[in-house]
Design an enzyme around this catalytic site. Structure first.
Site, PDB file in Angstrom:
ATOM      1  CD  GLU A   1      14.044  -6.377  -1.788  1.00 20.10           C
ATOM      2  OE1 GLU A   1      12.949  -5.939  -1.865  1.00 20.10           O
ATOM      3  OE2 GLU A   1      14.815  -6.525  -0.757  1.00 20.10           O
TER       4      GLU A   1
ATOM      5  CG  HIS B   1      12.126  -3.264   0.351  1.00 20.32           C
ATOM      6  ND1 HIS B   1      11.619  -4.351  -0.414  1.00 20.32           N
ATOM      7  CD2 HIS B   1      11.191  -2.518   0.936  1.00 20.32           C
ATOM      8  CE1 HIS B   1      10.259  -4.319  -0.087  1.00 20.32           C
ATOM      9  NE2 HIS B   1      10.205  -3.051   0.823  1.00 20.32           N
TER      10      HIS B   1
ATOM     11  CB  CYS C   1       8.685  -5.356   2.781  1.00 17.77           C
ATOM     12  SG  CYS C   1       8.028  -3.786   3.204  1.00 17.77           S
TER      13      CYS C   1
END
Length: 305
Positions: A237, A235, A142
């Protein structure tokens, strides 16, 4: 194989509840194995949440991994107890003589600022330069992806007219790459950002390769130096409830917050999130660890250059 984590790290108990095998340093040192050393520079506000999200993904590999956490000397986080930072994090200044097989640099809530206006930009530049010679492969996520592309390659970021917020479909542009082994033709990834990089800037730079993009949110994954650097604008994750927490937090203080796109069932915030990215997230991180860290790093970690 288990992850080797600092003793008493909160993520250990949280992940054990998910039946993920983790091991603290005390027990791990009894095993005669050279683990992969991964360092995480965690710039996100809710550090314990981000630690758990990343460790969860790193656990999906048969390799033993030792995770360390880096912090900035030039910035004091406001949303994480100082005791947690002192117990589990070390300053870059203390770690700069060490070498690591892999590194992850997270996003940060400073997108509205020019890079040079960020109070810790000088230290970030030092870390970016250090990673080139002390880490085998680095993931930039990001804001860190935008910052890394700007520092290393002069790629600018551009403000968005409104927040890119939700789950978006992406396509792999070079599906033969090991990082995409096992991927479908398309995959979903969460985004939560106020700025972007432009596809044309990436394509015009001879040292960069755009390997995944989206009709909705543009360039999404860029690589350089034969996989020693990956820049991810989204993202992967994120846990299933991360966007939900962010949406409800912002909605409680502002009345102009839009519902995250393609996230809730029936696009109804009263419903549960519809999770569509987690399988590819695990696959991406496993492929990174296997093909770009484990198979590329020297056995003698001091030979990384």
């Amino acid at each position: 194989m288990p992850l080797r984590l600092p003793d008493k790290l909160p993520a250990i108990e949280l992940l054990k509840q998910e039946h993920i095998f983790v091991m603290d340093y005390s027990r791990a040192h009894m095993q005669d194995i050279r683990p992969l050393k991964i360092v995480i520079l965690n710039l996100m506000p809710l550090k314990i949440t981000t630690e758990t999200d990343l460790i969860r993904l790193l656990s999906n590999t048969p390799l033993q991994i030792e995770v360390s956490f880096m912090k900035l000397k030039s910035h004091t986080p406001k949303n994480t107890p100082i005791e947690h930072m002192m117990m589990f994090y070390r300053d870059f200044e203390v770690m700069k003589n060490e070498k690591f097989d892999g590194m992850i640099i997270t996003g940060a809530p400073v997108e509205s600022l020019d890079f040079e206006q960020v109070t810790y930009w000088d230290e970030m530049q030092a870390i970016f330069a250090w990673a080139r010679t002390h880490v085998t492969s680095t993931l930039y996520i990001c804001w860190a992806a935008q910052a890394g592309l700007y520092y290393h390659y002069g790629i600018p970021k551009y403000p968005l007219p409104k927040k890119m917020f939700g789950i978006f479909q992406h396509r792999t542009l070079l599906p033969h790459l090991p990082i995409f082994r096992g991927f479908d033709d398309v995959f979903n990834m969460p985004h939560s950002r106020h700025s972007e990089i432009h596809r044309e800037d990436i394509l015009a730079h001879p040292e960069l390769t755009l390997i995944a993009d989206s009709d909705d949110c543009g360039a999404s994954i860029v690589t350089a130096r034969n996989g020693r650097e990956f820049f991810i604008t989204g993202h992967l994750e994120y846990a299933p409830n991360t966007l939900d927490k962010e949406y409800k937090r912002d909605r409680d203080v502002r009345d102009d917050v839009e519902v995250p796109v393609n996230y809730y069932r029936n696009d109804d915030p009263s419903c549960e999130p519809h999770v569509t990215w987690r399988a590819h997230a695990h696959l991406f991180y496993s492929n990174w660890i296997n093909y770009y860290v484990y198979q590329e790093t020297p056995f003698d970690i001091n030979k990384i250059e």
